[in-house]
Design a protein around this motif. Structure first.
Motif, mmCIF file in Angstrom:
data_model
loop_
_atom_site.group_PDB
_atom_site.id
_atom_site.type_symbol
_atom_site.label_atom_id
_atom_site.label_comp_id
_atom_site.label_asym_id
_atom_site.label_seq_id
_atom_site.Cartn_x
_atom_site.Cartn_y
_atom_site.Cartn_z
ATOM 1 N N ALA A 60 -1.223 32.986 -6.617
ATOM 2 C CA ALA A 60 -0.400 34.168 -6.868
ATOM 3 C C ALA A 60 0.860 33.806 -7.651
ATOM 4 N N ALA A 61 1.456 32.661 -7.345
ATOM 5 C CA ALA A 61 2.653 32.224 -8.066
ATOM 6 C C ALA A 61 2.344 31.954 -9.530
ATOM 7 N N LEU A 62 1.219 31.312 -9.788
ATOM 8 C CA LEU A 62 0.830 31.023 -11.162
ATOM 9 C C LEU A 62 0.609 32.312 -11.941
ATOM 10 N N LYS A 63 -0.022 33.282 -11.312
ATOM 11 C CA LYS A 63 -0.262 34.570 -11.969
ATOM 12 C C LYS A 63 1.056 35.257 -12.307
ATOM 13 N N ARG A 64 2.022 35.214 -11.385
ATOM 14 C CA ARG A 64 3.310 35.861 -11.608
ATOM 15 C C ARG A 64 4.088 35.179 -12.732
ATOM 16 N N VAL A 65 4.096 33.856 -12.744
ATOM 17 C CA VAL A 65 4.815 33.131 -13.797
ATOM 18 C C VAL A 65 4.208 33.432 -15.157
ATOM 19 N N ARG A 66 2.900 33.488 -15.218
ATOM 20 C CA ARG A 66 2.236 33.831 -16.486
ATOM 21 C C ARG A 66 2.614 35.236 -16.934
ATOM 22 N N LYS A 67 2.662 36.160 -15.990
ATOM 23 C CA LYS A 67 2.987 37.547 -16.331
ATOM 24 C C LYS A 67 4.425 37.669 -16.808
ATOM 25 N N ASN A 68 5.346 36.948 -16.167
ATOM 26 C CA ASN A 68 6.756 37.030 -16.540
ATOM 27 C C ASN A 68 7.075 36.329 -17.847
ATOM 28 N N LYS A 69 6.222 35.392 -18.241
ATOM 29 C CA LYS A 69 6.407 34.629 -19.490
ATOM 30 C C LYS A 69 7.758 33.914 -19.469
ATOM 31 N N GLY A 70 8.609 34.132 -20.443
ATOM 32 C CA GLY A 70 9.896 33.440 -20.454
ATOM 33 C C GLY A 70 9.881 32.232 -21.365
ATOM 34 N N SER A 71 11.058 31.780 -21.742
ATOM 35 C CA SER A 71 11.198 30.665 -22.680
ATOM 36 C C SER A 71 11.154 29.335 -21.938
ATOM 37 N N PRO A 72 10.906 28.241 -22.659
ATOM 38 C CA PRO A 72 10.812 26.919 -22.025
ATOM 39 C C PRO A 72 12.155 26.437 -21.487
ATOM 40 N N GLY A 76 10.741 21.665 -22.701
ATOM 41 C CA GLY A 76 10.008 22.293 -23.799
ATOM 42 C C GLY A 76 8.641 22.831 -23.421
ATOM 43 N N MET A 77 8.232 22.681 -22.169
ATOM 44 C CA MET A 77 6.903 23.166 -21.774
ATOM 45 C C MET A 77 6.861 24.691 -21.790
ATOM 46 N N ARG A 78 5.820 25.242 -22.424
ATOM 47 C CA ARG A 78 5.636 26.685 -22.479
ATOM 48 C C ARG A 78 4.752 27.142 -21.313
ATOM 49 N N VAL A 79 4.836 28.427 -21.006
ATOM 50 C CA VAL A 79 4.052 28.984 -19.908
ATOM 51 C C VAL A 79 2.566 28.723 -20.117
ATOM 52 N N GLU A 80 2.124 28.799 -21.369
ATOM 53 C CA GLU A 80 0.701 28.601 -21.663
ATOM 54 C C GLU A 80 0.225 27.182 -21.331
ATOM 55 N N GLU A 81 1.147 26.240 -21.226
ATOM 56 C CA GLU A 81 0.781 24.848 -20.961
ATOM 57 C C GLU A 81 0.812 24.510 -19.471
ATOM 58 N N ARG A 130 9.943 27.034 -12.260
ATOM 59 C CA ARG A 130 9.795 28.474 -12.029
ATOM 60 C C ARG A 130 8.561 28.738 -11.156
ATOM 61 N N PHE A 131 7.511 27.978 -11.389
ATOM 62 C CA PHE A 131 6.286 28.101 -10.598
ATOM 63 C C PHE A 131 6.545 27.745 -9.131
ATOM 64 N N ILE A 132 7.235 26.635 -8.889
ATOM 65 C CA ILE A 132 7.514 26.213 -7.518
ATOM 66 C C ILE A 132 8.481 27.184 -6.845
ATOM 67 N N GLN A 133 9.495 27.645 -7.574
ATOM 68 C CA GLN A 133 10.418 28.631 -7.008
ATOM 69 C C GLN A 133 9.694 29.920 -6.655
ATOM 70 N N GLN A 134 8.764 30.335 -7.510
ATOM 71 C CA GLN A 134 8.011 31.555 -7.230
ATOM 72 C C GLN A 134 7.163 31.384 -5.975
ATOM 73 N N ALA A 135 6.558 30.200 -5.807
ATOM 74 C CA ALA A 135 5.777 29.932 -4.598
ATOM 75 C C ALA A 135 6.668 29.972 -3.362
ATOM 76 N N GLY A 237 18.367 33.381 -13.561
ATOM 77 C CA GLY A 237 17.259 32.984 -14.412
ATOM 78 C C GLY A 237 16.076 32.445 -13.632
ATOM 79 N N GLY A 238 16.304 31.925 -12.424
ATOM 80 C CA GLY A 238 15.208 31.428 -11.604
ATOM 81 C C GLY A 238 14.710 32.486 -10.645
ATOM 82 N N PRO A 239 13.430 32.455 -10.264
ATOM 83 C CA PRO A 239 12.875 33.469 -9.361
ATOM 84 C C PRO A 239 13.560 33.519 -8.004
ATOM 85 N N LEU A 240 14.124 32.398 -7.538
ATOM 86 C CA LEU A 240 14.677 32.322 -6.196
ATOM 87 C C LEU A 240 16.093 32.886 -6.095
#
Length: 457
Positions: A60-72, A76-81, A130-135, A237-240
């Motif tokens: 669920a966290a991965l899905k949310r981060v993908r949906k929110n997108k956002g800049s690196p 430099g890692m992008r959401v797609e990576e 962002r992924f870990i904070q969302q989890a 800027g962070g989910p938490l």
């Protein structure tokens, strides 16, 4: 994001190495590892971190981060990576989280201009953080949210800014015409870490989770290539961050409720509605004291005890209609911001077609109209619609330039010979001419056809 479908059509996302049935990855622990780091029974663990790293929560966290997108972030890692990174590194990351050893990366500072002047500091975590904070958020939010005040509306499931505005309107309609409007000075930059962690420790028994949150609070900031340590604040800027803000400010909400005050809060914006200025002054002093206990300061220049109709709340303000009915309207400041943005989009020196200008306007106005749909001022919105079309007609005249071209194009669009000649004779007065008979050549239905939203509709 379902877990079914194990055939050839399974997406790459579902191949991530998260254990099934909600179980966390088992971690081999060294006998020499400190109890506080292991998070076992002796350290007061509650198994909360195991819930954080469970498969359904991570999916669920991965899905949310993908949906929110956002800049690196700084790496430099992008959401797609992110999926590929997790596929390669998750077992080690999970071991660090369960062992209480994961260290967040610094956040990248980004400055954005405030509508009232000055700059707002945003902290952009890496995509992984962002992924870990969302989890973390998905596990902690259900623990804390049910106990929050019903008058708190910011960044909570099933609540929104419109709820706060409607509740505030109800308070004013009931005769509480004086508002204690409190603005906290640089709230997100001034959050005291020890005070916040003390509030969290009352509800969270897992020291690994508490340690991880503190490390997120203390993660450094990278600004203009310079690394800076952080001793206070929780960067926006962070989910938490929104949940942490609500945890800290809930203490003030509870005291206002205990005293029977009518109020609304959205994040760090708090308005208390009273029946007299004397009562308002007492509440203002009360709030200053309550915030001081949290090591927060009230911004004296932006806070006030005033008539509710003179103050704004989340872009709205109130006005008195006939019959002493309290109505909602867009605040003067928000209307000014709208006009500034529209002027920038419709400037006549941009070298763009009217169709391109309308496309950009549509992207901005659609969201603006959706947010301000509660405003009960159709006449104001109708005037804005006329002004928008006026500016677009002026662009047409600027594009035609020469009097002969203006005359020919207006005649082709149905203007009489005299009307077209009158406009063409003053071809350089684009703004003046666009308010004349040219509306016959470019009627409202023309702009409807281009897809220009009507604010009054």
């Amino acid at each position: 994001m379902g877990l079914a479908g194990k055939g050839p059509q399974m997406s790459r996302q579902l191949e991530l190495p998260f254990k099934s049935k909600g179980e966390a990855l088992r971690v081999e622990r060294s006998e020499e590892e400190p109890a506080a780091a292991r998070g076992d029974e002796r350290s007061g663990a509650s198994g909360l971190m195991e819930k954080v790293v469970s498969r359904p929560n991570l999916q669920a966290a991965l899905k949310r981060v993908r949906k929110n997108k956002g800049s690196p972030g700084i790496d430099g890692m992008r959401v797609e990576e992110l999926s590929d990174h997790l596929r390669e590194n998750w077992p080690g990351l999970c071991e660090q989280l369960l062992g209480g050893r994961y260290q967040p990366a610094m956040v990248k500072q980004q400055l954005i201009p405030k509508s009232g002047g000055g700059m707002r500091k945003l902290g952009i975590p890496t995509v992984l953080d962002r992924f870990i904070q969302q989890a973390l958020l998905q596990v902690l939010q259900p623990m804390f949210d049910p106990s929050f005040s019903q008058h708190s509306h910011g960044f909570r499931p099933g609540r929104r800014a419109h709820d706060a505005i409607v509740e505030a309107q109800r308070h004013v309609q009931q005769g509480r015409r004086i508002v204690v409007d409190v603005d906290l000075e640089q709230f997100f930059d001034r959050v005291n870490h020890d005070v916040l962690m003390g509030r969290l420790a009352k509800r969270i028994g897992d020291r690994r989770v508490l340690g991880l949150i503190r490390r997120y609070l203390k993660a450094g900031i990278l600004a203009n290539g310079l690394a800076m340590e952080r001793y206070e604040g929780t960067p926006q800027g962070g989910p938490l961050s929104p949940l942490l803000a609500n945890v800290l400010l809930d203490e003030v909400d509870k005291e206002l409720e205990r005293r029977g005050h009518a109020f609304v809060r959205y994040a760090d914006d708090c308005n208390v509605y009273v029946r007299s200025r004397r009562a308002g002054e007492r509440v203002m002093e009360l709030l200053k004291g309550l915030y001081a206990k949290l090591r927060l300061r009230v911004n004296a220049s932006k806070s006030a005890v005033d008539l509710a109709t003179r103050r704004k709340l989340l872009g709205y303000s109130f006005w008195m209609a006939p019959g002493r009915l309290v109505r909602r309207r867009v605040s003067a400041k928000a209307l000014g911001a709208l006009r500034d943005r529209v002027r920038a989009i419709t400037r006549r020196t941009g070298g763009r077609s009217v169709e391109q200008v309308v496309e950009e306007l549509r992207g901005y106005l659609t969201g603006w109209k959706q947010y301000y749909r509660l405003a009960e001022t159709p006449r104001v919105f109708g005037q804005l619609d006329e002004w928008l079309r006026h500016r677009l007609r002026a662009i047409h005249l600027k594009h035609w330039k020469r009097g002969k071209t203006i005359y020919r194009e207006l005649r082709r669009r149905g203007l009489s010979n005299d009307a077209a000649a009158k406009v063409a004779a003053n071809g350089r007065r684009w703004w003046h001419n666009s308010a004349m008979a040219i509306n016959i050549a470019f009627p409202i239905r023309y702009f409807d056809g281009l897809g220009l939203p009507r604010l009054a509709a």
